[in-house]
Design an enzyme around this catalytic site. Structure first.
Site, PDB file in Angstrom:
ATOM      1  N   SER A  43       0.852  -1.191   0.000  1.00  0.00           N
ATOM      2  CA  SER A  43       0.000   0.000   0.000  1.00  0.00           C
ATOM      3  C   SER A  43       0.890   1.243   0.000  1.00  0.00           C
ATOM      4  O   SER A  43       1.697   1.405  -0.904  1.00  0.00           O
ATOM      5  CB  SER A  43      -0.953  -0.026   1.205  1.00  0.00           C
ATOM      6  OG  SER A  43      -1.893   1.025   1.128  1.00  0.00           O
ATOM      7  N   THR A  44       0.797   2.084   1.001  1.00  0.00           N
ATOM      8  CA  THR A  44       1.583   3.317   1.034  1.00  0.00           C
ATOM      9  C   THR A  44       3.085   3.001   0.984  1.00  0.00           C
ATOM     10  O   THR A  44       3.587   2.229   1.789  1.00  0.00           O
ATOM     11  CB  THR A  44       1.278   4.111   2.305  1.00  0.00           C
ATOM     12  OG1 THR A  44      -0.130   4.263   2.426  1.00  0.00           O
ATOM     13  CG2 THR A  44       1.938   5.473   2.264  1.00  0.00           C
TER      14      THR A  44
ATOM     15  N   HIS B  49      -2.607  -1.236  -3.345  1.00  0.00           N
ATOM     16  CA  HIS B  49      -3.759  -0.354  -3.182  1.00  0.00           C
ATOM     17  C   HIS B  49      -3.604   0.868  -4.086  1.00  0.00           C
ATOM     18  O   HIS B  49      -2.716   1.689  -3.888  1.00  0.00           O
ATOM     19  CB  HIS B  49      -3.885   0.102  -1.726  1.00  0.00           C
ATOM     20  CG  HIS B  49      -4.141  -1.028  -0.782  1.00  0.00           C
ATOM     21  ND1 HIS B  49      -3.972  -0.905   0.580  1.00  0.00           N
ATOM     22  CD2 HIS B  49      -4.575  -2.295  -0.984  1.00  0.00           C
ATOM     23  CE1 HIS B  49      -4.284  -2.056   1.165  1.00  0.00           C
ATOM     24  NE2 HIS B  49      -4.639  -2.912   0.233  1.00  0.00           N
TER      25      HIS B  49
ATOM     26  N   MET C  28      -0.402   1.037   5.190  1.00  0.00           N
ATOM     27  CA  MET C  28      -1.201   1.359   6.363  1.00  0.00           C
ATOM     28  C   MET C  28      -2.372   0.387   6.458  1.00  0.00           C
ATOM     29  O   MET C  28      -2.940  -0.022   5.458  1.00  0.00           O
ATOM     30  CB  MET C  28      -1.713   2.803   6.244  1.00  0.00           C
ATOM     31  CG  MET C  28      -2.455   3.328   7.446  1.00  0.00           C
ATOM     32  SD  MET C  28      -2.664   5.136   7.340  1.00  0.00           S
ATOM     33  CE  MET C  28      -3.461   5.305   5.744  1.00  0.00           C
TER      34      MET C  28
ATOM     35  N   ASP D 285      -4.776  -4.958   5.862  1.00  0.00           N
ATOM     36  CA  ASP D 285      -5.070  -5.799   4.708  1.00  0.00           C
ATOM     37  C   ASP D 285      -3.914  -6.771   4.476  1.00  0.00           C
ATOM     38  O   ASP D 285      -2.746  -6.399   4.516  1.00  0.00           O
ATOM     39  CB  ASP D 285      -5.286  -4.929   3.473  1.00  0.00           C
ATOM     40  CG  ASP D 285      -5.757  -5.733   2.272  1.00  0.00           C
ATOM     41  OD1 ASP D 285      -6.428  -6.765   2.478  1.00  0.00           O
ATOM     42  OD2 ASP D 285      -5.469  -5.320   1.133  1.00  0.00           O
TER      43      ASP D 285
END
Length: 353
Positions: free
Chosen positions: A169-170, A196, A289, A292
């Site tokens: 993600s991030t 993401h 973050m 998931d």
């Protein structure tokens, strides 16, 4: 309460005002300056020393990518890109993420988005999150050569792994760049990735990673046969699953609702990989973050597969890997620069070798 000080950079006076107003709806955020282009942004960066910069992608004089590169040299600062949903905007955004931007927010309807409030919560949350990242990891992810010794040996299992599933993600685009560039073109298994990202950006991400990686990197398509040496990235706005027909792994796309408020969700990808590959699956959870990937990682490990979590010293955001580690879903936690070698061991390892 110490407020997060933000510099807003956009060539449109209207958008500068709108973005500023949206940010200051949160009492934790304070817009301390506004710049109309990259040149003014760099001047204000030195004067105001903001905690976070929101940076328009498409600007005259000095565009967002060139401005970002200068920020990372002159005064490294967390940057959230604000991008229009154009092909060019997407490509520049992906390059910006690779160059050190923390994250990005897509303008809902082009350069001048009267409906920017639609993504107001996302913008505020990403700016707040960006204020807490370790900026040194964005500008310099590589470890000193002295730390790059090979991972410790693993107890051999009966058979080599057959598929690798990755969650990010991030900070993920830059982490994926380092992970995939460390894997050989003749990797004997396919790689599937849930990053993401909204629709319109994952095709540019796949293209970028394909250019810098020995693997062939593509955006996943329904019915695509997943071949050795190929990495497939879940399309933004779709969940990606893996099914097995005879001995072949097949990519499937789903329009099911978001999970953990994200789509694609790593948990759905990992759960499907656990079902079809079991003990022959490898799961990798990179920077990001939230939580998931934890449930899917637990499923892979419970069936005898092997799960790697990126350790905190290289994570831009130690959220998803931390969740997996704390849940007991990870077999091993490693810094990013050691993960490619571990993957090569896992997919080629056989009992007695």
């Amino acid at each position: 309460m110490k407020k997060v000080r933000v510099l807003v950079v956009d060539d449109s006076a209207f958008m500068r005002k709108l973005i500023s107003d949206i940010l200051e709806e949160d009492p934790r955020l304070e817009v301390v300056g506004r710049a109309r282009d990259g040149i003014e942004a760099l001047k204000l960066l030195g004067e105001l020393k903001p905690d976070v910069v929101t940076l328009d992608v498409e600007m005259p004089k000095k565009d967002g990518l060139a401005t970002l590169e200068d920020i990372m040299v002159l005064r490294p600062t967390p940057v959230v890109m604000v991008s229009s949903l154009t092909r060019e905007g997407a490509e520049i955004t992906i390059k910006a993420l690779a160059a050190g931007a923390v994250d990005f927010v897509a303008k809902p309807s082009g350069t001048i988005s009267l409906d920017m409030a639609k993504v107001g919560d996302e913008l505020r949350n990403k700016v707040l999150m960006a204020s807490g990242v370790n900026i040194a990891l964005l500008a310099h992810r590589r470890a000193p050569l002295s730390l790059k010794e090979a991972p410790q040996p693993i107890e051999p299992r009966g058979e080599p792994s057959e598929i690798v599933a990755v969650a990010a993600s991030t900070g993920g685009p830059k982490a994926l760049q380092e992970l995939l560039s460390g894997l050989p073109h003749d990797l004997p298994v396919p790689v599937v990735i849930a990053q993401h990202m909204p629709p319109g950006f994952t095709a540019s991400l796949a293209k970028r990673l394909d250019e810098i990686s020995a693997l062939h990197v593509v955006e996943g398509q329904d019915g695509l046969e997943l071949m050795p040496g190929v990495a497939a990235i879940a399309p933004g706005g779709k969940h990606m699953l893996v099914e097995k027909k005879d001995s072949r792994f097949i990519c499937r796309l789903s329009d099911a609702p978001p999970l953990h408020s994200v789509k694609p969700a790593a948990d759905l990808l990992f759960l499907s990989v656990a079902d079809v590959a079991g003990a022959k699956a490898v799961g990798i959870i990179l920077t990001g973050m939230g939580r998931d990937g934890t449930e899917g990682a637990r499923a892979i490990r419970s069936k005898g597969g092997f799960v790697l979590a990126e350790s905190p010293e290289t994570c831009v955001v130690y959220g998803m890997p931390k969740s997996a580690v704390e849940a007991g879903a990870a077999n091993e936690s490693l810094p990013l620069y050691r993960i490619p070698e571990r993957v090569k061991l896992l997919v080629k390892m056989r009992k007695g070798e």
